[in-house]
Design a protein around this motif. Structure first.
Motif, PDB file in Angstrom:
ATOM      1  N   PHE A 128       3.275   6.548 -10.521  1.00  0.00           N
ATOM      2  CA  PHE A 128       2.196   5.617 -10.212  1.00  0.00           C
ATOM      3  C   PHE A 128       2.260   5.186  -8.746  1.00  0.00           C
ATOM      4  O   PHE A 128       1.238   5.154  -8.046  1.00  0.00           O
ATOM      5  N   ILE A 129       3.450   4.847  -8.274  1.00  0.00           N
ATOM      6  CA  ILE A 129       3.625   4.400  -6.893  1.00  0.00           C
ATOM      7  C   ILE A 129       3.205   5.485  -5.914  1.00  0.00           C
ATOM      8  O   ILE A 129       2.473   5.228  -4.947  1.00  0.00           O
ATOM      9  N   ASN A 130       3.648   6.705  -6.154  1.00  0.00           N
ATOM     10  CA  ASN A 130       3.326   7.810  -5.258  1.00  0.00           C
ATOM     11  C   ASN A 130       1.844   8.168  -5.306  1.00  0.00           C
ATOM     12  O   ASN A 130       1.216   8.420  -4.274  1.00  0.00           O
ATOM     13  N   LYS A 131       1.268   8.184  -6.497  1.00  0.00           N
ATOM     14  CA  LYS A 131      -0.140   8.535  -6.665  1.00  0.00           C
ATOM     15  C   LYS A 131      -1.045   7.554  -5.928  1.00  0.00           C
ATOM     16  O   LYS A 131      -2.069   7.940  -5.344  1.00  0.00           O
ATOM     17  N   ASN A 132      -0.667   6.277  -5.946  1.00  0.00           N
ATOM     18  CA  ASN A 132      -1.476   5.234  -5.309  1.00  0.00           C
ATOM     19  C   ASN A 132      -1.056   4.956  -3.863  1.00  0.00           C
ATOM     20  O   ASN A 132      -1.552   4.005  -3.250  1.00  0.00           O
ATOM     21  N   LYS A 133      -0.150   5.769  -3.359  1.00  0.00           N
ATOM     22  CA  LYS A 133       0.303   5.674  -1.960  1.00  0.00           C
ATOM     23  C   LYS A 133       0.790   4.269  -1.615  1.00  0.00           C
ATOM     24  O   LYS A 133       0.477   3.722  -0.546  1.00  0.00           O
ATOM     25  N   ILE A 134       1.536   3.696  -2.548  1.00  0.00           N
ATOM     26  CA  ILE A 134       2.129   2.381  -2.326  1.00  0.00           C
ATOM     27  C   ILE A 134       3.384   2.545  -1.479  1.00  0.00           C
ATOM     28  O   ILE A 134       4.188   3.451  -1.712  1.00  0.00           O
ATOM     29  N   GLN A 135       3.537   1.664  -0.510  1.00  0.00           N
ATOM     30  CA  GLN A 135       4.683   1.747   0.393  1.00  0.00           C
ATOM     31  C   GLN A 135       5.978   1.417  -0.348  1.00  0.00           C
ATOM     32  O   GLN A 135       6.138   0.311  -0.858  1.00  0.00           O
TER      33      GLN A 135
END
Length: 249
Positions: A128-135
């Protein structure tokens, strides 16, 4: 009712939250008086007593109606949350007794940031973090959410110097406070993130009386400078209950 858009920040008056089932009667009654329905956690017997009922140990709310839950307690939360329309995702990581094998879901998500020891983050949360480009902000402290009181999308309070140092490289305003002065059942002390939670777009609630903390004046000033106010859910000592997780408005 509407889903809380972000993970730990209520974007309006809260109506439903997940809390540790060991919450005191006084705290529970205050939440009810505020119009907040409580969904109590279930015990995760695979880890130690102090944190076995902490919501931020067993589940991680993502954006909107998505929530990742440890396989240990998945059936309980699927049954409990599906009626509210949540997409209850079974995590890949089993919670085990000892650190670091009980931290997979203890991720601090706020704004466009995620703070955790990413060596141990559950793969579904990482996806989820990677897909949404969360830092991603990688820290040694695996109990990241426990250690962080999220004030707004760019502001946190913590007693962990490593977290403050890691966040200094980003546009995050950190208040470093004294460690301790927060109860955690049979442990020596708990953490500021575990005894707090967002209950509206302008209110941070504390499990207990934050005025009893030696850094209260600094905490009060920091939160009010962010145009937010404080609610103490009881006059008892601060108690780390593994965060209040806001679900529905």
């Amino acid at each position: 009712m509407k889903f809380v858009k972000e993970s730990f920040l209520a974007n309006g008056p809260l109506s439903v939250a997940v809390v540790d089932k060991r919450i005191t009667h006084n705290m529970q009654n205050t939440l009810l008086d505020l119009g907040i329905k409580i969904i109590e956690t279930t015990e995760c017997p695979n880890t130690y007593n102090a944190i076995k009922c902490h919501p931020d140990i067993s589940l991680c709310k993502l954006y909107d109606n998505n929530i990742v839950v440890a396989p240990n307690v998945y059936d309980y939360y699927l049954k409990t949350l599906k009626n509210y329309g949540f997409n209850v995702i079974k995590g890949s990581s089993l919670i085990q007794n000892k650190y670091p094998y009980n931290i997979s879901y203890n991720v601090a998500l706020f704004g466009n940031y995620a703070i955790h020891n990413f060596k141990y983050t559950d793969p579904k949360i990482l996806e989820f973090i990677n897909k949404n480009k969360i830092q991603k902000i990688d820290v040694k402290q695996g109990y990241s959410k426990c250690s962080i009181c999220i004030v707004d999308e760019k502001s946190i309070i913590t007693s962990d110097e490593g977290i403050v140092k890691a966040c200094s490289e980003f546009d995050i305003d950190c208040l470093l406070i004294t460690q301790g002065f927060i109860d955690l059942f049979d442990m020596n002390y708990g953490f500021i993130g575990g005894c707090s939670g967002s209950i509206s777009n302008d209110t941070i609630a504390f499990f207990g009386d934050i005025k009893k903390h030696p850094d209260y004046e600094k905490i009060f000033k920091f939160i009010t400078n962010k145009n937010k106010k404080i609610v103490c859910l009881s006059e008892e000592n601060l108690l780390d209950l593994g965060s209040l997780i806001p679900l529905l408005l």
